[in-house]
Design a protein around this motif. Structure first.
Motif, PDB file in Angstrom:
ATOM      1  N   GLY A 215     -24.048  24.885  46.219  1.00 26.55           N
ATOM      2  CA  GLY A 215     -22.611  25.117  46.192  1.00 26.55           C
ATOM      3  C   GLY A 215     -21.868  23.906  45.654  1.00 26.55           C
ATOM      4  O   GLY A 215     -22.470  22.928  45.186  1.00 26.55           O
ATOM      5  N   ASP A 217     -18.743  21.075  46.404  1.00 33.87           N
ATOM      6  CA  ASP A 217     -17.923  20.436  47.434  1.00 33.87           C
ATOM      7  C   ASP A 217     -16.591  19.925  46.889  1.00 33.87           C
ATOM      8  O   ASP A 217     -15.585  19.942  47.597  1.00 33.87           O
ATOM      9  N   GLU A 233     -15.396  30.480  43.357  1.00 31.01           N
ATOM     10  CA  GLU A 233     -16.269  31.352  44.145  1.00 31.01           C
ATOM     11  C   GLU A 233     -17.446  30.595  44.753  1.00 31.01           C
ATOM     12  O   GLU A 233     -18.016  31.036  45.753  1.00 31.01           O
ATOM     13  N   ARG A 234     -17.808  29.442  44.178  1.00 33.81           N
ATOM     14  CA  ARG A 234     -18.955  28.688  44.666  1.00 33.81           C
ATOM     15  C   ARG A 234     -18.560  27.498  45.540  1.00 33.81           C
ATOM     16  O   ARG A 234     -19.421  26.693  45.932  1.00 33.81           O
ATOM     17  N   ASN A 236     -17.887  25.289  48.654  1.00 36.78           N
ATOM     18  CA  ASN A 236     -18.399  25.250  50.019  1.00 36.78           C
ATOM     19  C   ASN A 236     -17.265  25.162  51.022  1.00 36.78           C
ATOM     20  O   ASN A 236     -16.125  24.813  50.674  1.00 36.78           O
ATOM     21  N   ALA A 237     -17.556  25.460  52.262  1.00 35.90           N
ATOM     22  CA  ALA A 237     -16.563  25.304  53.335  1.00 35.90           C
ATOM     23  C   ALA A 237     -16.075  23.857  53.368  1.00 35.90           C
ATOM     24  O   ALA A 237     -16.852  22.923  53.194  1.00 35.90           O
ATOM     25  N   HIS A 238     -14.772  23.707  53.550  1.00 33.33           N
ATOM     26  CA  HIS A 238     -14.107  22.402  53.596  1.00 33.33           C
ATOM     27  C   HIS A 238     -14.174  21.674  52.254  1.00 33.33           C
ATOM     28  O   HIS A 238     -14.082  20.446  52.199  1.00 33.33           O
ATOM     29  N   PRO A 263     -10.294  33.260  50.069  1.00 32.95           N
ATOM     30  CA  PRO A 263     -11.331  32.252  50.302  1.00 32.95           C
ATOM     31  C   PRO A 263     -10.788  30.894  50.761  1.00 32.95           C
ATOM     32  O   PRO A 263     -11.516  30.122  51.380  1.00 32.95           O
ATOM     33  N   LYS A 266     -10.913  31.467  54.464  1.00 30.42           N
ATOM     34  CA  LYS A 266     -12.273  31.624  54.961  1.00 30.42           C
ATOM     35  C   LYS A 266     -13.074  30.321  54.867  1.00 30.42           C
ATOM     36  O   LYS A 266     -13.836  29.977  55.781  1.00 30.42           O
ATOM     37  N   LYS A 267     -12.882  29.584  53.769  1.00 32.59           N
ATOM     38  CA  LYS A 267     -13.653  28.356  53.568  1.00 32.59           C
ATOM     39  C   LYS A 267     -12.877  27.091  53.929  1.00 32.59           C
ATOM     40  O   LYS A 267     -13.394  25.989  53.785  1.00 32.59           O
ATOM     41  N   ARG A 268     -11.647  27.246  54.393  1.00 31.57           N
ATOM     42  CA  ARG A 268     -10.814  26.102  54.791  1.00 31.57           C
ATOM     43  C   ARG A 268     -10.742  25.057  53.670  1.00 31.57           C
ATOM     44  O   ARG A 268     -10.983  23.868  53.863  1.00 31.57           O
ATOM     45  N   LEU A 269     -10.401  25.539  52.474  1.00 34.30           N
ATOM     46  CA  LEU A 269     -10.356  24.668  51.309  1.00 34.30           C
ATOM     47  C   LEU A 269      -9.065  23.854  51.281  1.00 34.30           C
ATOM     48  O   LEU A 269      -8.012  24.312  51.722  1.00 34.30           O
TER      49      LEU A 269
END
Length: 332
Positions: A215, A217, A233-234, A236-238, A263, A266-269
């Protein structure tokens, strides 16, 4: 009376290529220098994607647009040729906002002395706006950690190439998005990137998945375009996304749609746009961070030099076509 050449902005872009119809080439009388002033002969001028925003009529941007009839805004590097300023002497080399002009009379605001024994092209490519932008966005927003994966778009450009090299020096896996196979070869074999994606090729999602098996970062966004969706789409979380530029959208009347926001939750970006005028007060600290990497030989660059002030009027289009190879500079 000696004259010099300057170029004024006289019309706003309306989409499509930038051309001489937006500008007026004028001859001006060389000014006399008053107390507290000095005169700079500009030798090299920087062309940057930010100029497209500066030419637009948008009054709500991070910096006011260039007024019609005024000299087009740009940064550059030159030599003091006459001075009545206590802090600037004839022969001093200075860098900062100068505009599309052969000479600039100034009181020194916005200009800094250049003491590094490097050519003008190297200074503008590394220590000027590109290096400062790369350092600010990568470390303040990207917050890279050793072992993570970073993707940077516009990876062969002046900002993206420095972002990738800094991240690589810090122990990250670095993938660059470029617009040609030649640029892909350069960032991998010369700059040390771990991989590259030519956004003009097919199967972008598959290529990106193969190059980022763990993924992504950190994403440093310089261009926009379809690759943006595949990177998003790829994530990672955070994950962290630093949005520096969207050159793919600048010539369009209607920008492309951005990725869906679900997302982000969901991924807390973390997604943050930034521009350097907010951080001019931090330049000494940014240079202190960047300089050791340069002195250790970890930052390489290349410059794409155009000749003559008037070449700037069409040279900006190289950003749209991707034909520029490295930092775009005008030799005056």
């Amino acid at each position: 009376m000696t004259t010099y050449t300057a170029i004024n902005l006289i019309a706003r872009p309306t989409g499509g290529p930038i051309g001489p119809d937006l500008f007026e080439v004028v001859q001006k009388e060389l000014p006399s220098v008053g107390e507290g002033q000095f005169l700079v002969k500009q030798n090299h001028m920087s062309l940057d994607p930010a100029m497209f925003g500066w030419m637009s009529p948008d009054t709500e941007s991070y910096i006011p647009p260039v007024e019609l009839g005024d000299v087009m805004r740009s940064s550059g590097i030159g030599e003091v040729v006459d001075s009545k300023h206590p802090d600037f002497q004839v022969g001093d080399r200075v860098m900062g906002m100068m505009g599309w002009t052969e000479y600039r009379l100034t009181n020194g605001v916005g200009l800094n002395k250049v003491t590094a024994p490097l050519p003008d092209e190297a200074i503008l490519s590394v220590f000027a706006l590109p290096g400062l932008t790369a350092t600010q966005g990568l470390y303040s927003i990207g917050k890279p950690k050793k072992g993570e994966t970073l993707v940077v778009s516009g990876a062969a450009g002046s900002v993206g190439s420095i972002v990738g090299q800094l991240a690589k020096a810090d122990g990250l896996t670095v993938i660059g998005v470029v617009g040609s196979d030649e640029k892909a070869d350069w960032i991998i074999n010369e700059l040390g990137f771990d991989g590259a994606v030519n956004y003009k090729s097919e199967n972008l999602a598959e290529q990106l998945a193969e190059l980022t098996p763990r993924g992504i970062d950190v994403y440093f966004e310089n261009t926009g375009g379809p690759i943006q969706h595949h990177v998003f789409e790829r994530m990672n979380a955070h994950g962290r996304i630093a949005v520096c530029g969207l050159i793919a959208d600048y010539p369009k009347q209607t920008p492309d749609l951005a990725p869906n926001w679900i997302p982000i939750i969901k991924k807390r970006l973390t997604i943050q746009g930034f521009t350097m005028p907010d951080h001019f007060g931090e330049i000494p600290a940014l240079l202190e961070k960047l300089t050791p990497y340069v002195m250790q030989g970890k930052i390489k660059h290349r410059a794409h030099v155009l000749n003559g002030l008037e070449s700037a009027m069409t040279g900006l289009n190289l950003f749209f076509t991707g034909q520029n190879k490295g930092k775009l500079i005008v030799k005056i």
